[in-house]
Design an enzyme around this catalytic site. Structure first.
Site, PDB file in Angstrom:
ATOM      1  N   LYS A 164      38.674  44.848  40.089  1.00  0.00           N
ATOM      2  CA  LYS A 164      39.103  44.923  38.674  1.00  0.00           C
ATOM      3  C   LYS A 164      40.608  45.234  38.592  1.00  0.00           C
ATOM      4  O   LYS A 164      41.351  44.550  37.880  1.00  0.00           O
ATOM      5  CB  LYS A 164      38.286  46.003  37.923  1.00  0.00           C
ATOM      6  N   THR A 165      41.046  46.247  39.360  1.00  0.00           N
ATOM      7  CA  THR A 165      42.468  46.607  39.354  1.00  0.00           C
ATOM      8  C   THR A 165      43.303  45.462  39.921  1.00  0.00           C
ATOM      9  O   THR A 165      44.367  45.121  39.402  1.00  0.00           O
ATOM     10  CB  THR A 165      42.683  47.880  40.211  1.00  0.00           C
ATOM     11  N   ASP A 225      42.301  51.986  33.474  1.00  0.00           N
ATOM     12  CA  ASP A 225      41.117  52.069  34.317  1.00  0.00           C
ATOM     13  C   ASP A 225      40.146  53.062  33.681  1.00  0.00           C
ATOM     14  O   ASP A 225      40.568  53.928  32.909  1.00  0.00           O
ATOM     15  CB  ASP A 225      41.554  52.560  35.711  1.00  0.00           C
ATOM     16  N   THR A 282      33.296  50.681  35.093  1.00  0.00           N
ATOM     17  CA  THR A 282      32.089  50.481  35.890  1.00  0.00           C
ATOM     18  C   THR A 282      30.876  50.502  34.959  1.00  0.00           C
ATOM     19  O   THR A 282      29.768  50.209  35.377  1.00  0.00           O
ATOM     20  CB  THR A 282      31.939  51.619  36.921  1.00  0.00           C
ATOM     21  N   ARG A 312      36.394  46.314  48.853  1.00  0.00           N
ATOM     22  CA  ARG A 312      37.007  47.587  49.263  1.00  0.00           C
ATOM     23  C   ARG A 312      36.284  48.166  50.478  1.00  0.00           C
ATOM     24  O   ARG A 312      36.909  48.696  51.378  1.00  0.00           O
ATOM     25  CB  ARG A 312      37.003  48.606  48.125  1.00  0.00           C
TER      26      ARG A 312
HETATM   27  P1  ADP Z   1      38.225  48.023  41.547  1.00  0.00           P
HETATM   28  O1  ADP Z   1      39.427  48.176  40.661  1.00  0.00           O
HETATM   29  O2  ADP Z   1      37.183  47.104  40.996  1.00  0.00           O
HETATM   30  O3  ADP Z   1      37.636  49.351  41.969  1.00  0.00           O
HETATM   31  P2  ADP Z   1      40.168  47.025  43.470  1.00  0.00           P
HETATM   32  O4  ADP Z   1      40.871  46.023  42.622  1.00  0.00           O
HETATM   33  O5  ADP Z   1      40.865  48.333  43.706  1.00  0.00           O
HETATM   34  O6  ADP Z   1      38.692  47.297  42.903  1.00  0.00           O
HETATM   35  O7  ADP Z   1      39.820  46.302  44.859  1.00  0.00           O
HETATM   36  C1  ADP Z   1      39.665  46.993  46.074  1.00  0.00           C
HETATM   37  C2  ADP Z   1      40.319  46.248  47.210  1.00  0.00           C
HETATM   38  O8  ADP Z   1      39.542  45.082  47.487  1.00  0.00           O
HETATM   39  C3  ADP Z   1      41.731  45.745  46.897  1.00  0.00           C
HETATM   40  O9  ADP Z   1      42.713  46.598  47.392  1.00  0.00           O
HETATM   41  C4  ADP Z   1      41.826  44.413  47.610  1.00  0.00           C
HETATM   42  O10 ADP Z   1      42.411  44.595  48.887  1.00  0.00           O
HETATM   43  C5  ADP Z   1      40.402  43.974  47.793  1.00  0.00           C
HETATM   44  N1  ADP Z   1      40.026  42.869  46.907  1.00  0.00           N
HETATM   45  C6  ADP Z   1      39.460  42.981  45.680  1.00  0.00           C
HETATM   46  N2  ADP Z   1      39.207  41.769  45.161  1.00  0.00           N
HETATM   47  C7  ADP Z   1      39.612  40.862  46.069  1.00  0.00           C
HETATM   48  C8  ADP Z   1      39.603  39.420  46.120  1.00  0.00           C
HETATM   49  N3  ADP Z   1      39.095  38.689  45.108  1.00  0.00           N
HETATM   50  N4  ADP Z   1      40.117  38.824  47.205  1.00  0.00           N
HETATM   51  C9  ADP Z   1      40.607  39.556  48.216  1.00  0.00           C
HETATM   52  N5  ADP Z   1      40.629  40.913  48.251  1.00  0.00           N
HETATM   53  C10 ADP Z   1      40.149  41.561  47.194  1.00  0.00           C
END
Ligand code: ADP
Length: 345
Positions: free
Chosen positions: A68-69, A113, A162, A221
């Site tokens: 998401k981030t 977030d 989430t 992640r």
């Molecule tokens: P969330 O915000 O949903 O908790 P993040 O955006 O922080 O998740 O993602 C976690 C990690 O996963 C990121 O640092 C990135 O390295 C990896 N990641 C997430 N989505 C992708 C994607 N579509 N392709 C490649 N790596 C990804």
């Protein structure tokens, strides 16, 4: 018994966060998986660029670690816009939001977030900002209180959560695009790991990245975190090469089982079986038994257990499934007169 897990955003330490940022894709074509979300985003971005307008507000929802981030930053990069980041719990009063909004330029992205954790007054303060790009800001209090109508530049709010279900209906309805992120397939996770291994200049034997991907609970992640653990293990116990033996031993040391369940997942299922006869049990009771936060269990543990069919959520509480008992080698309890699952327990 408290079993920590490093998956949740809050729990990530600084080093882990730096590691994540270094592996984060910057543009849409570097993002792997989530094809339908990417396709819709690409169209919205292209259309907004053609019209020279900022994008509509976007909500990304789904379990932690799915990107998401990352997507919020990708959208900002694709729009060549500045991004400002905050989170629901950090914005406690209207003044905090005002500080962010007053510095915003046309087209900027404001990323919030855990947007479901905004307080009601802050949420209500944000509504006119999202809808009409203005805010009513009250200065002073009591007799001297004055409300100033403050015009804002047109910006894009990107919210991440989430728990879309906890978002109030008025806030949810102010997002023009709502995208659910799903768990990744094993082949998408392998592709993510190939990219990460290249960025980290790791040498890997054939099949090792597939092995890590299959243990990563459908979550990028987790995949990147396991890669990091395996890299450390290979460096200390071997020559640095990621061989099948090294990867298997490293995953064993991390207590990751063949389905990617870790100690907290197993403790959750064991508690349901051993303490609550397989359920139904309330989430607060399970959290108290495990000494864990209810939020951690709901956000991090349950979505994957539901996805693999190890857990059922019923009106009366959580219930373990036969498959979960088989996977853990736990004896099924014969429960008398369970109307939902006659004869299962
Ligand atoms: P969330 O915000 O949903 O908790 P993040 O955006 O922080 O998740 O993602 C976690 C990690 O996963 C990121 O640092 C990135 O390295 C990896 N990641 C997430 N989505 C992708 C994607 N579509 N392709 C490649 N790596 C990804």
């Amino acid at each position: 018994m408290v079993i920590g897990r490093t998956i949740s955003s809050q729990a990530l330490n600084e080093a882990e966060e730096t590691f994540n940022i270094s592996l984060r894709p910057k543009f849409l074509d570097e993002c792997i998986g989530q094809r339908s979300v990417k396709e819709k985003l690409a169209i919205a971005i292209e259309a907004a660029k053609q019209r020279r307008e900022p994008l509509e507000h976007i909500l990304f929802y789904g379990p932690p670690g799915l990107g998401k981030t990352t997507l919020a930053h990708v959208v900002a990069n694709e729009m060549a816009a500045r991004i400002r980041c905050s989170s629901g719990p950090a914005l406690t009063k209207a003044g905090d939001v005002m500080g962010l909004l007053s510095n915003i330029n046309t087209g900027d992205v404001l990323f919030i977030d855990e947007v479901h954790r905004l307080s009601t007054p802050v949420e209500e303060f944000i509504y006119p900002a999202m809808e009409e790009f203005r805010v009513d800001f009250t200065v002073d209090s009591g007799l001297h209180a004055k409300t100033i109508n403050f015009p804002l530049k047109r910006f894009t709010l990107i919210g991440a959560t989430t728990r879309a279900g906890l978002l109030s209906a008025p806030l949810r309805s102010r997002f023009g695009m709502l995208y659910h992120l799903d768990f990744y397939s094993s082949s998408d996770l392998t592709e993510i790991l190939v990219r990460s291994a290249q960025l980290l200049q790791l040498s890997c034997e054939d099949g090792t990245l597939q092995l890590i991907a299959s243990r990563s609970r459908g979550t990028p992640r987790v995949a990147n975190r396991l890669l990091k653990r395996v890299r450390d293990y290979a460096q200390v116990k071997g020559s640095g090469l990621l061989s099948t033996e090294i990867v298997e031993n490293a995953l064993k040391m991390e207590q990751i089982d063949p389905l990617g369940l870790d100690e907290l997942d197993r403790a959750f299922l064991r508690a349901l079986v051993n303490v609550y006869d397989g359920g139904p049990a309330g989430i607060d009771a399970i959290a108290a038994t495990l000494g864990e936060e209810r939020d951690t269990l709901e956000d991090v543990v349950e979505p994957y257990l539901l996805q693999v069919g190890f857990l059922r959520r019923t009106k009366r509480g959580r219930e373990v499934t036969k498959q979960a008992c088989e996977h853990l080698g736990l004896k099924e309890h014969k429960k008398k007169g369970s109307p939902d699952q006659p004869g299962l327990f």
